[in-house]
Design a protein around this motif. Structure first.
Motif, PDB file in Angstrom:
ATOM      1  N   LYS A   1     -11.996  -9.623  -3.249  1.00 19.57           N
ATOM      2  CA  LYS A   1     -11.410  -8.693  -2.274  1.00 19.57           C
ATOM      3  C   LYS A   1     -11.885  -7.261  -2.439  1.00 19.57           C
ATOM      4  O   LYS A   1     -11.736  -6.440  -1.544  1.00 19.57           O
ATOM      5  CB  LYS A   1      -9.871  -8.672  -2.451  1.00 19.57           C
ATOM      6  CG  LYS A   1      -9.131  -9.788  -1.763  1.00 19.57           C
ATOM      7  CD  LYS A   1      -7.629  -9.571  -1.922  1.00 19.57           C
ATOM      8  CE  LYS A   1      -7.102  -8.329  -1.246  1.00 19.57           C
ATOM      9  NZ  LYS A   1      -6.517  -8.523   0.067  1.00 19.57           N
TER      10      LYS A   1
ATOM     11  N   ARG B   1     -10.307  -5.442  -4.668  1.00 14.61           N
ATOM     12  CA  ARG B   1      -8.965  -4.869  -4.717  1.00 14.61           C
ATOM     13  C   ARG B   1      -8.729  -4.146  -6.036  1.00 14.61           C
ATOM     14  O   ARG B   1      -9.078  -4.660  -7.103  1.00 14.61           O
ATOM     15  CB  ARG B   1      -7.949  -6.008  -4.568  1.00 14.61           C
ATOM     16  CG  ARG B   1      -6.486  -5.611  -4.584  1.00 14.61           C
ATOM     17  CD  ARG B   1      -5.654  -6.881  -4.373  1.00 14.61           C
ATOM     18  NE  ARG B   1      -4.237  -6.719  -4.571  1.00 14.61           N
ATOM     19  CZ  ARG B   1      -3.343  -6.815  -3.580  1.00 14.61           C
ATOM     20  NH1 ARG B   1      -3.716  -7.004  -2.345  1.00 14.61           N
ATOM     21  NH2 ARG B   1      -2.058  -6.715  -3.846  1.00 14.61           N
TER      22      ARG B   1
ATOM     23  N   SER C   1      -3.289 -10.965   0.498  1.00 15.08           N
ATOM     24  CA  SER C   1      -3.877 -11.368   1.767  1.00 15.08           C
ATOM     25  C   SER C   1      -5.378 -11.626   1.568  1.00 15.08           C
ATOM     26  O   SER C   1      -6.021 -10.971   0.750  1.00 15.08           O
ATOM     27  CB  SER C   1      -3.637 -10.286   2.812  1.00 15.08           C
ATOM     28  OG  SER C   1      -3.986  -9.020   2.295  1.00 15.08           O
TER      29      SER C   1
ATOM     30  N   ASN D   1      -8.231 -10.916   2.836  1.00 13.79           N
ATOM     31  CA  ASN D   1      -9.181 -10.037   3.514  1.00 13.79           C
ATOM     32  C   ASN D   1      -9.889  -9.187   2.468  1.00 13.79           C
ATOM     33  O   ASN D   1      -9.435  -9.087   1.328  1.00 13.79           O
ATOM     34  CB  ASN D   1      -8.435  -9.116   4.488  1.00 13.79           C
ATOM     35  CG  ASN D   1      -7.300  -8.387   3.807  1.00 13.79           C
ATOM     36  OD1 ASN D   1      -6.293  -9.010   3.458  1.00 13.79           O
ATOM     37  ND2 ASN D   1      -7.448  -7.097   3.581  1.00 13.79           N
TER      38      ASN D   1
ATOM     39  N   SER E   1      -5.273  -7.534   7.766  1.00 13.11           N
ATOM     40  CA  SER E   1      -5.009  -8.845   7.165  1.00 13.11           C
ATOM     41  C   SER E   1      -5.441  -9.962   8.112  1.00 13.11           C
ATOM     42  O   SER E   1      -5.380  -9.807   9.329  1.00 13.11           O
ATOM     43  CB  SER E   1      -3.521  -8.966   6.847  1.00 13.11           C
ATOM     44  OG  SER E   1      -3.149  -7.948   5.956  1.00 13.11           O
TER      45      SER E   1
ATOM     46  N   GLU F   1       2.596  -9.262   7.220  1.00 13.51           N
ATOM     47  CA  GLU F   1       2.965  -9.654   5.864  1.00 13.51           C
ATOM     48  C   GLU F   1       4.479  -9.706   5.658  1.00 13.51           C
ATOM     49  O   GLU F   1       5.252  -9.172   6.452  1.00 13.51           O
ATOM     50  CB  GLU F   1       2.374  -8.682   4.830  1.00 13.51           C
ATOM     51  CG  GLU F   1       0.868  -8.639   4.789  1.00 13.51           C
ATOM     52  CD  GLU F   1       0.304  -7.632   5.742  1.00 13.51           C
ATOM     53  OE1 GLU F   1       1.029  -7.172   6.635  1.00 13.51           O
ATOM     54  OE2 GLU F   1      -0.891  -7.307   5.591  1.00 13.51           O
TER      55      GLU F   1
ATOM     56  N   HIS G   1      -4.960   1.134   4.154  1.00  8.98           N
ATOM     57  CA  HIS G   1      -4.803  -0.286   4.397  1.00  8.98           C
ATOM     58  C   HIS G   1      -5.083  -0.639   5.850  1.00  8.98           C
ATOM     59  O   HIS G   1      -4.993   0.205   6.722  1.00  8.98           O
ATOM     60  CB  HIS G   1      -3.325  -0.619   4.162  1.00  8.98           C
ATOM     61  CG  HIS G   1      -3.092  -1.468   2.968  1.00  8.98           C
ATOM     62  ND1 HIS G   1      -2.692  -0.944   1.767  1.00  8.98           N
ATOM     63  CD2 HIS G   1      -3.167  -2.806   2.783  1.00  8.98           C
ATOM     64  CE1 HIS G   1      -2.512  -1.922   0.899  1.00  8.98           C
ATOM     65  NE2 HIS G   1      -2.794  -3.067   1.492  1.00  8.98           N
TER      66      HIS G   1
HETATM   67 MG    MG Z   1      -2.960  -7.197   1.765  1.00  7.85          MG
END
Ligand code: MG
Ligand code: AMP
Length: 331
Positions: free
Chosen positions: A53, A55, A139, A141, A147, A176, A227
């Protein structure tokens, strides 16, 4: 790596469970958005989620369970949690509880608490049951993007980076989960989402709401990151007053690659080929929002003017996601 899209079947579940048991990650549908899952007990596999991701690693993951036994396995259950489990699980909500030692800090983002959710989606529940362990998942993505609410959205973002996507069709809710912190004397809303706050308060009593968007301190990791952004610049046109005028003005003054996302009745008033209809009410808007943001990128728009709604019911999550997608550009 080749990314397979699998239709749900016992053979597909077994195949995905085998991947999970061998330390791999798999994307799967839930009623909210698609998740990117790993065994919640396999730190190395959890690392692959963050890598795929892109992330930040201090952003905790939600642990997805298929039954109450798994909740007991990962967290200390209190009285609030018992009410939530009886009334709202499975469903589009996540509860934060004190974690047990079995949950690695890599999952909880270094916190002593853990987010837990039981998805209201048969494919998700079957997948977790076949895996035999709780599945932690954000998620599915690329970090920062809207998302994913279809298997194709996941494929567009993560093809080549993950071995498999379970295809459960379009997500029913499309936004979400609502996140509630139950570790305090008064429960606190950490994220608006697929379960309206009003519905929760009717059973749990008062829930504290803090302005997470404008608060200087991040209440939980994850809140500080931008986001849900498409490539296009997003402008949120706040609800109320002369909203129609403000939408028209922004639409007209921006270049010809500007899209308008708005509710059906506003769409009828604005008119034109660049108007994307978000549905008849906030619930449909929440359901359609992420897919519409992705659609704007596909259609080559560089600016999106999005209608705001009142912050009640599903409207609360629509405004939250649009505020973040716009990076605070509110008209
Ligand atoms: Mg997310
Ligand atoms: P996502 O998986 O992208 O829907 O994001 C999960 C979000 O849940 C994180 O960004 C946090 O905001 C929140 N979250 C997960 N676990 C915790 C926790 N233990 N405490 C507070 N927030 C959490």
């Amino acid at each position: 790596m080749k990314t397979e899209i699998l239709q749900p079947s016992p053979a597909a579940y077994e195949h995905c469970a085998k991947l999970i048991r061998s330390g791999e990650i798999v994307a799967f549908p839930t009623e909210t958005v698609y998740g990117l899952g790993a065994s919640a007990y396999d730190e190395e596999a959890v690392g692959k989620i963050y890598a795929a991701k892109g992330r930040p690693s201090d952003n905790p993951l939600i642990v997805h369970v298929c039954d109450e036994k798994q909740i007991d396995e990962v967290a200390f259950i209190n009285d609030f949690a018992r009410v939530v489990m009886a009334r709202f699980m499975p469903g589009p909500m996540t509860m934060i509880l004190p974690k047990k030692d079995i949950v690695p800090y890599r999952v909880s983002g270094g916190l002593e608490t853990v987010g837990i959710r039981m998805p209201d989606n048969d494919v998700a529940l079957s997948f977790i049951r076949f895996c035999g362990v709780p599945i932690c998942a954000p998620s599915a993505n690329v970090s920062g993007r809207p998302s994913p609410t279809t298997a194709k959205h996941v494929f567009d973002d993560l093809a080549g980076k993950i071995p498999a996507i379970l295809d459960g069709g379009a997500c029913r809710v499309g936004v979400e989960s609502t996140i509630i912190d139950l570790t305090r004397p008064v429960p606190r809303l950490l994220r608006a989402g697929g379960m309206p706050l009003e519905t929760l308060e009717a059973k749990l009593g008062k829930i504290e709401v803090v302005d997470t968007l404008n608060s200087k301190v991040a209440l939980c990791p994850g809140m500080k990151y931008k986001h849900y952004s498409p490539k296009a610049e997003v402008y949120l046109v706040a609800a109320g007053g002369d909203q129609e005028e403000r939408i028209r003005r922004k639409y007209n003054e921006s270049g010809n690659k500007t899209a308008v996302i708005c509710l059906d009745d506003m769409a009828a008033k604005i008119g034109g080929p660049d108007v994307l209809r978000a549905g008849k009410d906030s619930e449909e808007y929440a359901h359609n929002l992420f897919a519409l943001l992705r659609r704007c990128d596909e259609l080559g728009y560089d600016t999106v003017v999005a209608q705001g709604v009142t912050e009640e019911g599903y409207g609360r999550s629509v405004v939250n996601r649009l505020t973040k997608a716009s990076g605070g550009k509110i008209i």
